[in-house]
Design a protein around this motif. Sequence first.
Motif, PDB file in Angstrom:
ATOM      1  N   PRO A 199       0.272  -1.061  -0.061  1.00  0.00           N
ATOM      2  CA  PRO A 199       0.447   0.074  -0.099  1.00  0.00           C
ATOM      3  C   PRO A 199       1.042   0.803  -0.064  1.00  0.00           C
ATOM      4  O   PRO A 199      -0.054   2.140  -1.016  1.00  0.00           O
ATOM      5  N   GLY A 200       1.805   1.190   0.730  1.00  0.00           N
ATOM      6  CA  GLY A 200       2.822   3.045   0.616  1.00  0.00           C
ATOM      7  C   GLY A 200       3.706   2.788  -0.322  1.00  0.00           C
ATOM      8  O   GLY A 200       4.545   3.794  -0.864  1.00  0.00           O
ATOM      9  N   GLY A 201       3.564   1.578  -1.403  1.00  0.00           N
ATOM     10  CA  GLY A 201       4.762   2.024  -2.458  1.00  0.00           C
ATOM     11  C   GLY A 201       5.864   0.917  -2.925  1.00  0.00           C
ATOM     12  O   GLY A 201       6.078   1.005  -4.195  1.00  0.00           O
ATOM     13  N   ALA A 202       5.941   0.325  -2.358  1.00  0.00           N
ATOM     14  CA  ALA A 202       6.659  -0.269  -1.984  1.00  0.00           C
ATOM     15  C   ALA A 202       6.763  -1.782  -3.021  1.00  0.00           C
ATOM     16  O   ALA A 202       5.755  -1.777  -2.251  1.00  0.00           O
ATOM     17  N   THR A 203       8.117  -2.375  -3.327  1.00  0.00           N
ATOM     18  CA  THR A 203       7.686  -3.836  -3.729  1.00  0.00           C
ATOM     19  C   THR A 203       8.141  -4.673  -3.013  1.00  0.00           C
ATOM     20  O   THR A 203       9.233  -4.092  -2.834  1.00  0.00           O
ATOM     21  N   LEU A 204       7.369  -5.897  -2.849  1.00  0.00           N
ATOM     22  CA  LEU A 204       7.865  -6.530  -1.839  1.00  0.00           C
ATOM     23  C   LEU A 204       8.241  -8.326  -2.617  1.00  0.00           C
ATOM     24  O   LEU A 204       7.022  -8.252  -3.584  1.00  0.00           O
ATOM     25  N   ALA A 205       9.072  -8.415  -2.513  1.00  0.00           N
ATOM     26  CA  ALA A 205       9.592  -9.894  -3.734  1.00  0.00           C
ATOM     27  C   ALA A 205       9.676 -10.933  -2.148  1.00  0.00           C
ATOM     28  O   ALA A 205      10.197 -10.901  -1.450  1.00  0.00           O
ATOM     29  N   LEU A 206       9.243 -11.909  -2.301  1.00  0.00           N
ATOM     30  CA  LEU A 206       9.139 -13.126  -1.497  1.00  0.00           C
ATOM     31  C   LEU A 206       9.734 -14.015  -2.237  1.00  0.00           C
ATOM     32  O   LEU A 206       9.416 -14.459  -3.477  1.00  0.00           O
ATOM     33  N   VAL A 207      10.713 -15.005  -1.124  1.00  0.00           N
ATOM     34  CA  VAL A 207      11.259 -16.293  -1.710  1.00  0.00           C
ATOM     35  C   VAL A 207      10.663 -16.538  -0.772  1.00  0.00           C
ATOM     36  O   VAL A 207      10.285 -16.973   0.529  1.00  0.00           O
ATOM     37  N   ASP A 208       9.463 -18.163  -1.375  1.00  0.00           N
ATOM     38  CA  ASP A 208       8.363 -19.112  -0.715  1.00  0.00           C
ATOM     39  C   ASP A 208       9.720 -19.698  -0.688  1.00  0.00           C
ATOM     40  O   ASP A 208      10.635 -20.813  -1.440  1.00  0.00           O
ATOM     41  N   VAL A 209      10.006 -20.662   0.765  1.00  0.00           N
ATOM     42  CA  VAL A 209      11.417 -22.284   0.785  1.00  0.00           C
ATOM     43  C   VAL A 209      10.324 -23.055   1.101  1.00  0.00           C
ATOM     44  O   VAL A 209       8.975 -23.033   1.937  1.00  0.00           O
ATOM     45  N   PRO A 210      10.873 -24.501   1.043  1.00  0.00           N
ATOM     46  CA  PRO A 210      10.419 -26.030   0.840  1.00  0.00           C
ATOM     47  C   PRO A 210      10.753 -25.544   2.518  1.00  0.00           C
ATOM     48  O   PRO A 210      10.661 -25.299   3.650  1.00  0.00           O
TER      49      PRO A 210
END
Length: 617
Positions: free
Chosen positions: A49-60
Amino acid sequence: MHVVATAGHVDHGKSTLVRALTGMEPDRYAEEQRRGMTIDLGFAWTTLPGGATLALVDVPGHERFVGTMLAGAGPVPAALFVVAADGGWMPQSAEHLAALDALGVRHGLLVVTRADLAPPDAALAQARARLARTSLGELPAVAVSAVTGAGLPELRAALDRLTAALPPPDAAAPVRLWVDRAFTVTGAGTVVTGTLGAGTLRTGDTLDLGGRSVRVRGLQTLGAAADRLEAVARVAVNLRGVDRAGVRRGDALLTPGEWAPAQVIDVRVHPPTAGRPNGAGPAAGSVVGGLPPHPILHVGAAAVGARVRPLGGDVVRLRLERPLPLRAGDRALLRDPGTRVGAGDGGSAGLILGVTVLDVAPPALTRRGAAARRAADLAAVDLTAVDLAAAGGRPGLAGELRRRGLARRADLRRWGVDPAGAEPVAGDWLADPAHWAALRERAAAAVERWQAAHPLEPGMPVEALRHALGLPDRELVAALAGPALLVADGRVRPAGSAGPALPAPVAAAVDAVLADLAAAPFAAPEAHRLAALGLGPRQLAAAVRAGALLRVADGVVLAPGAVERAAEVLGCLPQPFTLSAARQALGTTRRVAVPLLELLDRSGVTRRLPDDRRELA
């Protein structure tokens, strides 16, 4: 951009949450989607919502893929820790928490999923109690349902607050991009991906990959091409001229010249806190004693076998199966591959242990008691100075120089020590002041001993003094000389001294030669006379260096001042004069007259004419 690892729960709960949060499918393989089990690392991203981009690393989450989980979580600064309302705390939760705690991760968010299937309060309380006793501490928490969408707005707002609290990355730092995936793109070639935690990448950059020079052909982040990427970011790097078979998970793309691959390292082992009442864990000594002899070291996306040598207390030496680009202050973990952090109430702590790298270029341990002395030496390293959460995150220069004595500025930088502001003692060498002062005293004493043992020598050879002091570079010898010693012509002697005094027997023999020359100044003594007086080549050289005799040629010596006296005699001859006339005037033989006249020519006293006659210049 900010990067967060999702960990802590069975796979279908995490993957469903990621899909609901980002609208993307993190499980890339059909088998993963069919079985509902994450096998490899998954990636997704969203705009907060604040405009920042968030990348997620989904681990097993499955126990069989703990190595893959660590490869994804290792380079990431924050974690999204997920538990299910209807499942509560699980063995995988304990395993992931132990790993995050061992890595010293301090930033995160607790998410209770599947809140539509069960009240979240019990799972929330259970997870908070365990997290509070680890490096993550008391995390903010959000309960969500990926099915109904309840809590997702609150989760997005919490992620905004989390990313705003993360420490700013150093975009000017040297690049160390741990490769977590490598693949081939038709028409483009080899592409590697990873989390850029510090530094800046540019198209056209030359980087180091396992000792090979590689060129960046192209860059992407979150599916978009870029010419320049700053940390923190998920990046895909297209490499020019690199075969896919030559890249593996755990390799690293490095700024050339800024990293020294280390195969032997000294580390501090941290007792685990995860799952322990009140955060209490076993003593450091008992933890080290319980280490398996051949654990796996996980750092970044790398997993490398190691051999353990306890040094004492909480310090051990690791010999790695292959070199890694490490620096003092790096946080890593040791894992026993034959066991798992298991069941029940938090698992069996001690099977995953955090370590802090203290030295990536440690000294050899060859003498009796060296290991214990080394442990005592490293015990003085302030852990807060090398804690990644502390400002700077690296050991101090003064302490590092105190332990090493001498070090090059460039090496210190590669080892993880900031040498800024320090004045070198010679070239780019830095020194501990106390060690440098002790070296000066040792140098003076060594030169004095050498002169006593070699009275005919003009001084101690520079290389001999370097070896005597154990110095790594000849230029340090000259820097050590200071006011007490003089370095000239490859020799070191006491300052203010023209050379060593002649030993009494040599001085007496020289006096005898001078007495012979008093009556016939140019009748240089024959070889048999010199031998009878004990004046061999070394003794004559010493007498010449001391100024007691003048060397005209090999085996031909005269009294000091013979050049000036010969000029007076030859000045009385009709000019120009022949060699024969000069010989007769000087009262000597051709053995002496020929080299003496050549010496006068070189000295500018006489001038040789085309017809071989000479005249005073």
